[in-house]
Design an enzyme around this catalytic site. Structure first.
Site, PDB file in Angstrom:
ATOM      1  N   ASN A   1      24.311  -3.227  60.759  1.00 26.66           N
ATOM      2  CA  ASN A   1      23.529  -1.844  60.460  1.00 26.66           C
ATOM      3  C   ASN A   1      24.145  -0.657  61.154  1.00 26.66           C
ATOM      4  OD1 ASN A   1      22.049  -2.685  58.445  1.00 26.66           O
ATOM      5  ND2 ASN A   1      20.133  -3.071  59.917  1.00 26.66           N
TER       6      ASN A   1
ATOM      7  N   HIS B   1      19.111 -12.395  62.967  1.00 30.16           N
ATOM      8  CA  HIS B   1      19.080 -11.227  62.110  1.00 30.16           C
ATOM      9  C   HIS B   1      19.521 -11.677  60.678  1.00 30.16           C
ATOM     10  CE1 HIS B   1      20.108  -6.909  60.346  1.00 30.16           C
ATOM     11  NE2 HIS B   1      18.691  -7.173  60.202  1.00 30.16           N
TER      12      HIS B   1
ATOM     13  N   GLU C   1      23.034 -12.422  62.374  1.00 31.94           N
ATOM     14  CA  GLU C   1      23.570 -11.858  63.542  1.00 31.94           C
ATOM     15  C   GLU C   1      22.671 -12.514  64.431  1.00 31.94           C
ATOM     16  OE1 GLU C   1      25.085  -7.412  62.189  1.00 31.94           O
ATOM     17  OE2 GLU C   1      22.746  -7.793  62.888  1.00 31.94           O
TER      18      GLU C   1
ATOM     19  N   SER D   1      15.227  -5.854  62.269  1.00 36.93           N
ATOM     20  CA  SER D   1      16.377  -5.075  61.985  1.00 36.93           C
ATOM     21  C   SER D   1      16.790  -3.984  63.005  1.00 36.93           C
ATOM     22  CB  SER D   1      16.380  -4.441  60.816  1.00 36.93           C
ATOM     23  OG  SER D   1      16.304  -5.353  59.654  1.00 36.93           O
TER      24      SER D   1
HETATM   25  N1  LIG Z   1      13.919  -6.479  54.059  1.00 41.32           N
HETATM   26  C1  LIG Z   1      14.808  -6.449  54.569  1.00 41.32           C
HETATM   27  O1  LIG Z   1      16.020  -6.174  54.015  1.00 41.32           O
HETATM   28  C2  LIG Z   1      15.070  -7.031  56.060  1.00 41.32           C
HETATM   29  C3  LIG Z   1      16.572  -7.346  56.404  1.00 41.32           C
HETATM   30  C4  LIG Z   1      16.816  -7.965  57.704  1.00 41.32           C
HETATM   31  C5  LIG Z   1      15.620  -7.783  58.409  1.00 41.32           C
HETATM   32  N2  LIG Z   1      14.471  -7.519  58.277  1.00 41.32           N
HETATM   33  C6  LIG Z   1      13.045  -7.541  59.249  1.00 41.32           C
HETATM   34  O2  LIG Z   1      12.479  -8.683  58.952  1.00 41.32           O
HETATM   35  C7  LIG Z   1      11.078  -8.552  59.276  1.00 41.32           C
HETATM   36  C8  LIG Z   1      10.294  -8.541  57.962  1.00 41.32           C
HETATM   37  O3  LIG Z   1      10.662  -7.727  57.022  1.00 41.32           O
HETATM   38  P1  LIG Z   1      10.294  -7.707  55.461  1.00 41.32           P
HETATM   39  O4  LIG Z   1      10.868  -6.945  54.797  1.00 41.32           O
HETATM   40  O5  LIG Z   1      10.298  -9.329  55.187  1.00 41.32           O
HETATM   41  O6  LIG Z   1       8.665  -7.514  55.603  1.00 41.32           O
HETATM   42  P2  LIG Z   1       7.439  -7.800  54.461  1.00 41.32           P
HETATM   43  O7  LIG Z   1       6.547  -6.626  54.722  1.00 41.32           O
HETATM   44  O8  LIG Z   1       8.036  -8.241  53.066  1.00 41.32           O
HETATM   45  O9  LIG Z   1       6.796  -9.124  54.975  1.00 41.32           O
HETATM   46  C9  LIG Z   1       6.239  -8.967  56.308  1.00 41.32           C
HETATM   47  C10 LIG Z   1       5.021 -10.168  56.156  1.00 41.32           C
HETATM   48  O10 LIG Z   1       4.584 -10.494  57.615  1.00 41.32           O
HETATM   49  C11 LIG Z   1       3.096 -10.719  57.419  1.00 41.32           C
HETATM   50  N3  LIG Z   1       2.458 -10.574  58.807  1.00 41.32           N
HETATM   51  C12 LIG Z   1       2.286  -9.350  59.395  1.00 41.32           C
HETATM   52  N4  LIG Z   1       1.793  -9.638  60.392  1.00 41.32           N
HETATM   53  C13 LIG Z   1       1.716 -11.057  60.607  1.00 41.32           C
HETATM   54  C14 LIG Z   1       1.314 -11.911  61.769  1.00 41.32           C
HETATM   55  N5  LIG Z   1       0.847 -11.447  62.726  1.00 41.32           N
HETATM   56  N6  LIG Z   1       1.380 -13.228  61.451  1.00 41.32           N
HETATM   57  C15 LIG Z   1       1.928 -13.793  60.463  1.00 41.32           C
HETATM   58  N7  LIG Z   1       2.387 -12.960  59.306  1.00 41.32           N
HETATM   59  C16 LIG Z   1       2.168 -11.756  59.442  1.00 41.32           C
HETATM   60  C17 LIG Z   1       2.588  -9.802  56.289  1.00 41.32           C
HETATM   61  O11 LIG Z   1       1.443 -10.329  55.688  1.00 41.32           O
HETATM   62  C18 LIG Z   1       3.848  -9.774  55.136  1.00 41.32           C
HETATM   63  O12 LIG Z   1       3.777 -10.708  54.444  1.00 41.32           O
HETATM   64  C19 LIG Z   1      11.171  -6.795  59.865  1.00 41.32           C
HETATM   65  O13 LIG Z   1      10.928  -7.023  61.140  1.00 41.32           O
HETATM   66  C20 LIG Z   1      12.507  -6.269  59.338  1.00 41.32           C
HETATM   67  O14 LIG Z   1      12.740  -5.113  59.978  1.00 41.32           O
HETATM   68  C21 LIG Z   1      14.134  -6.920  56.983  1.00 41.32           C
END
Ligand SMILES: NC(=O)c1ccc[n+]([C@@H]2O[C@H](COP(=O)([O-])OP(=O)(O)OC[C@H]3O[C@@H](n4cnc5c(N)ncnc54)[C@H](O)[C@@H]3O)[C@@H](O)[C@H]2O)c1
Length: 286
Positions: A193, A143, A155, A122
């Site tokens: 964003n 995204h 995106e 993000s």
């Molecule tokens: N939560 C949101 O609203 C949102 C929206 C859009 C984008 N994002 C982006 O998406 C990404 C993930 O966010 P999230 O909220 O799902 O996080 P989250 O913490 O819910 O999930 C991340 C997952 O990645 C796993 N992980 C960590 N390192 C790893 C690796 N090397 N190999 C495999 N798995 C691994 C963790 O165990 C965890 O389950 C981030 O970059 C975030 O900025 C989040």
């Protein structure tokens, strides 16, 4: 590689976003490999995806056969080598640059030359990820928005290093996933964003400046401007912690005072009042 050639998709990190993205992929008919850091997290993600597909059956959005077929397309791995053979890999791991760079190096080592490597970041620079890769031309941003199975926007972020082919493959894949993608440059906050975060922060500042309650602020924006959801309800849905983190990242990148998280939100985050997911934010949730 064009979007029409994509048969197998990898999703790395099956947390909030990755599990939703993997669900979208299997529902759209793609063989999907999910990667997590442990067998236990793989199993938990599979259960979560099965649960949401099951809810879809209860609500009549898909049949039990379609659910079973979708789940059968999902395989799990803890080993990056398990992602070999994927035509597109979508990364959705923790929002930190170092683990993402380590992962992209591992992905380059196991993937074939045409594989498009996409990050769901993000707030990090897609260019920073791409420029650390041997083949930056195949790195793009995809995204998705939370919840990924529900919100149509993706995106598709192009860096100056990305090939048109990689960008168009990601765009076409998003369409094949049933999404409504847009293309944009790699600038802080991308499109949504960049606009939404300072706007929501302004809304929160108005709470104190105008002495208005969260209920009335939401009423003002839904009844006065026809927003489909009020700003306080929206922050509760996004998650106060996620919003504060995104505000900090945007503020660090662009320095506009409006982008800094308002004190009230930082306090809510520190008190664990995170919105819907914690049962309490601006509003209470049963
Ligand atoms: N939560 C949101 O609203 C949102 C929206 C859009 C984008 N994002 C982006 O998406 C990404 C993930 O966010 P999230 O909220 O799902 O996080 P989250 O913490 O819910 O999930 C991340 C997952 O990645 C796993 N992980 C960590 N390192 C790893 C690796 N090397 N190999 C495999 N798995 C691994 C963790 O165990 C965890 O389950 C981030 O970059 C975030 O900025 C989040």
């Amino acid at each position: 590689m064009t979007a029409a050639d994509v048969k197998k998709v990898g999703v790395v990190g099956l947390g909030t976003m990755g599990a939703g993205i993997a669900q979208v992929c299997v529902q759209a008919g793609f063989e999907t490999v999910g990667r997590e850091v442990s067998d236990e997290l793989c199993e938990r993600a599979r259960e979560r995806i099965a649960h949401y597909l099951g809810r879809g059956v209860e609500k009549g959005r898909l049949t039990a056969e379609e659910r079973d077929a979708a789940l059968a397309r999902l395989t799990m791995t803890v080993d990056p080598a398990g992602l070999a053979g994927c035509d597109v890999v979508i990364e959705a791991i923790v929002e930190d640059l170092d683990p993402k760079l380590a992962l992209f190096h591992a992905l380059e080592a196991v993937s074939h030359a045409g594989t498009v490597l996409a990050t769901n970041t993000s707030a990090l620079s897609v260019t920073a990820i791409a420029s650390a890769c041997k083949h930056p031309e195949r790195v793009v941003g995809m995204h998705f928005f939370n919840p990924a199975p529900v919100l149509p926007l993706v995106e598709v972020v192009r860096t100056e290093l990305a090939s048109d082919e990689a960008v168009e493959t990601a765009y076409g894949l998003a369409e094949r996933l049933g999404k409504d993608p847009i293309r944009c440059n790699d600038t802080p906050g991308f499109v949504v964003n960049r606009i939404l975060i300072p706007l929501l922060n302004d809304c929160v500042r108005v709470l104190d400046e105008a002495g208005v309650s969260p209920e009335d602020l939401d009423k003002a924006m839904t009844r006065g401007v026809n927003w489909p959801i009020g700003p306080c309800a929206l922050i509760d849905l996004i998650g106060v912690d996620i919003h504060v983190h995104a505000s900090e990242a945007l503020h660090d990148a662009l320095g506009e005072p409006r982008m800094a998280a308002p004190e009230r939100l930082v306090r809510m985050r520190d008190e664990g009042r995170l919105g819907r997911k914690s049962g309490r934010g601006f509003f209470e949730y049963g």
